[in-house]
Design an enzyme around this catalytic site. Sequence first.
Site, PDB file in Angstrom:
ATOM      1  N   GLY A  31      15.167  63.624  54.018  1.00  0.00           N
ATOM      2  CA  GLY A  31      13.793  63.159  53.804  1.00  0.00           C
ATOM      3  C   GLY A  31      13.601  61.729  54.245  1.00  0.00           C
ATOM      4  CG  HIS A  34      12.945  58.061  60.841  1.00  0.00           C
ATOM      5  ND1 HIS A  34      13.538  58.664  61.925  1.00  0.00           N
ATOM      6  CD2 HIS A  34      13.963  57.783  59.976  1.00  0.00           C
ATOM      7  CE1 HIS A  34      14.846  58.725  61.751  1.00  0.00           C
ATOM      8  NE2 HIS A  34      15.137  58.215  60.575  1.00  0.00           N
ATOM      9  CG  HIS A  37      14.343  62.441  59.922  1.00  0.00           C
ATOM     10  ND1 HIS A  37      13.900  61.298  59.303  1.00  0.00           N
ATOM     11  CD2 HIS A  37      15.642  62.584  59.549  1.00  0.00           C
ATOM     12  CE1 HIS A  37      14.864  60.772  58.584  1.00  0.00           C
ATOM     13  NE2 HIS A  37      15.943  61.525  58.715  1.00  0.00           N
ATOM     14  CD  GLN A 150      24.165  60.470  71.455  1.00  0.00           C
ATOM     15  OE1 GLN A 150      23.547  61.137  72.287  1.00  0.00           O
ATOM     16  NE2 GLN A 150      24.662  59.266  71.713  1.00  0.00           N
ATOM     17  CE  LYS A 151      21.264  55.753  62.831  1.00  0.00           C
ATOM     18  NZ  LYS A 151      21.204  56.340  61.521  1.00  0.00           N
ATOM     19  CD  GLN A 155      25.422  64.361  59.570  1.00  0.00           C
ATOM     20  OE1 GLN A 155      25.570  63.877  58.462  1.00  0.00           O
ATOM     21  NE2 GLN A 155      24.244  64.464  60.144  1.00  0.00           N
ATOM     22  CB  SER A 187      18.405  54.393  60.213  1.00  0.00           C
ATOM     23  OG  SER A 187      19.016  54.536  58.948  1.00  0.00           O
ATOM     24  CB  SER A 188      16.084  56.768  55.778  1.00  0.00           C
ATOM     25  OG  SER A 188      15.794  57.989  56.427  1.00  0.00           O
TER      26      SER A 188
HETATM   27  P1  AMP Z   1      19.324  62.019  57.536  1.00  0.00           P
HETATM   28  O1  AMP Z   1      18.035  62.316  56.833  1.00  0.00           O
HETATM   29  O2  AMP Z   1      19.574  60.569  57.727  1.00  0.00           O
HETATM   30  O3  AMP Z   1      20.483  62.768  56.934  1.00  0.00           O
HETATM   31  O4  AMP Z   1      19.160  62.587  58.998  1.00  0.00           O
HETATM   32  C1  AMP Z   1      18.828  63.935  59.225  1.00  0.00           C
HETATM   33  C2  AMP Z   1      19.034  64.263  60.679  1.00  0.00           C
HETATM   34  O5  AMP Z   1      18.209  63.413  61.479  1.00  0.00           O
HETATM   35  C3  AMP Z   1      20.470  64.031  61.156  1.00  0.00           C
HETATM   36  O6  AMP Z   1      20.839  65.078  62.046  1.00  0.00           O
HETATM   37  C4  AMP Z   1      20.383  62.704  61.855  1.00  0.00           C
HETATM   38  O7  AMP Z   1      21.368  62.543  62.853  1.00  0.00           O
HETATM   39  C5  AMP Z   1      19.000  62.804  62.470  1.00  0.00           C
HETATM   40  N1  AMP Z   1      18.490  61.470  62.796  1.00  0.00           N
HETATM   41  C6  AMP Z   1      18.410  60.408  61.971  1.00  0.00           C
HETATM   42  N2  AMP Z   1      17.941  59.316  62.637  1.00  0.00           N
HETATM   43  C7  AMP Z   1      17.742  59.713  63.912  1.00  0.00           C
HETATM   44  C8  AMP Z   1      17.288  59.060  65.101  1.00  0.00           C
HETATM   45  N3  AMP Z   1      16.961  57.776  65.107  1.00  0.00           N
HETATM   46  N4  AMP Z   1      17.203  59.791  66.247  1.00  0.00           N
HETATM   47  C9  AMP Z   1      17.543  61.094  66.255  1.00  0.00           C
HETATM   48  N5  AMP Z   1      17.983  61.781  65.178  1.00  0.00           N
HETATM   49  C10 AMP Z   1      18.090  61.093  64.024  1.00  0.00           C
END
Ligand code: AMP
Length: 281
Positions: A31, A34, A37, A150-151, A155, A187-188
């Site tokens: 969640g 941005h 996501h 890829q961020k 993982q 990034s969150s």
């Molecule tokens: P998270 O909510 O941070 O766990 O991220 C959920 C998914 O969104 C994961 O697969 C992250 O790699 C991806 N994600 C997060 N930030 C970015 C970004 N800036 N660009 C592309 N994918 C992202």
Amino acid sequence: MIVITSPGEMNAWSQSARRREKRIGFVPTMGCLHRGHLSLIDVARSHGKCDTAVMSVFVNPLQFAPNEDFDKYPRQWELDKKLAEDAGVDVVFHPSSEDMYSANAKTFVEVADLSSVMCGITRPTHFRGVTTVVAKLLHIVSPQVTVFGQKDAQQCFIIRRMVQDLMMETEIIMAPIIREIDGLAMSSRNAYLSAGERGQAVCLSQSLEVAKKMINAGEKRSAVILEAMRTYIQRNPLAKIDYITVVNTETLQETPEVLQNTLIALAVYFGKTRLIDNIIL
Ligand code: AMP
């Protein structure tokens, strides 16, 4: 857009969609959505050729260590619902921790070796939490395609390994990093940065640009590239390097030279906030 909170209902919905020959693309998130996501939804539809998009919004307690930011991790459920709907998500799966983990759960999924390097050094239980929840989500949602960013490259490589090793039937797609105008990867956790830290945080992506330029000019030696990146970042007094590394994308083991299938990744602290970024060559 439908919101489902119960794993049983989510699974029943997916089974019914599959009977109707729908191709489900799945995007797991924590969640605080941005553009990074939301871009994964487009990738599921375009690259993954999916006609149905499921997104999970679940802040997974199992991937946070007791000293980490689980309690203060940003949550914005009402806004996330709207953003997901506007991005064309068909179903948001939003379970509670109790829905996902029974009090007497004893089972974990762990990908050996790949989980204990890079981010796994500072966060030794993190990837076990990630792979456990993603394995559960994949059983519940049963998607043909799952998209990760890829961020979080480590993982994504770990999950690819898990899906192969456990013979799970979903295709894992890695989507490009979406960045702010100055290059900072979205990034969150960027919300934690003070104005001064935010200004200096651009040094992560810029140090990767330094590496790219050196490689394009013919430099192959990892040690030389890493030293240049380190020097570049250390010019920023608020930045504290956790690691910078050059690894093979299959093994995540360090390589002395930059070859094909090489990942250059880094994690840098600004105060308590830990930011990551990478490039794949
Ligand atoms: P998270 O909510 O941070 O766990 O991220 C959920 C998914 O969104 C994961 O697969 C992250 O790699 C991806 N994600 C997060 N930030 C970015 C970004 N800036 N660009 C592309 N994918 C992202």
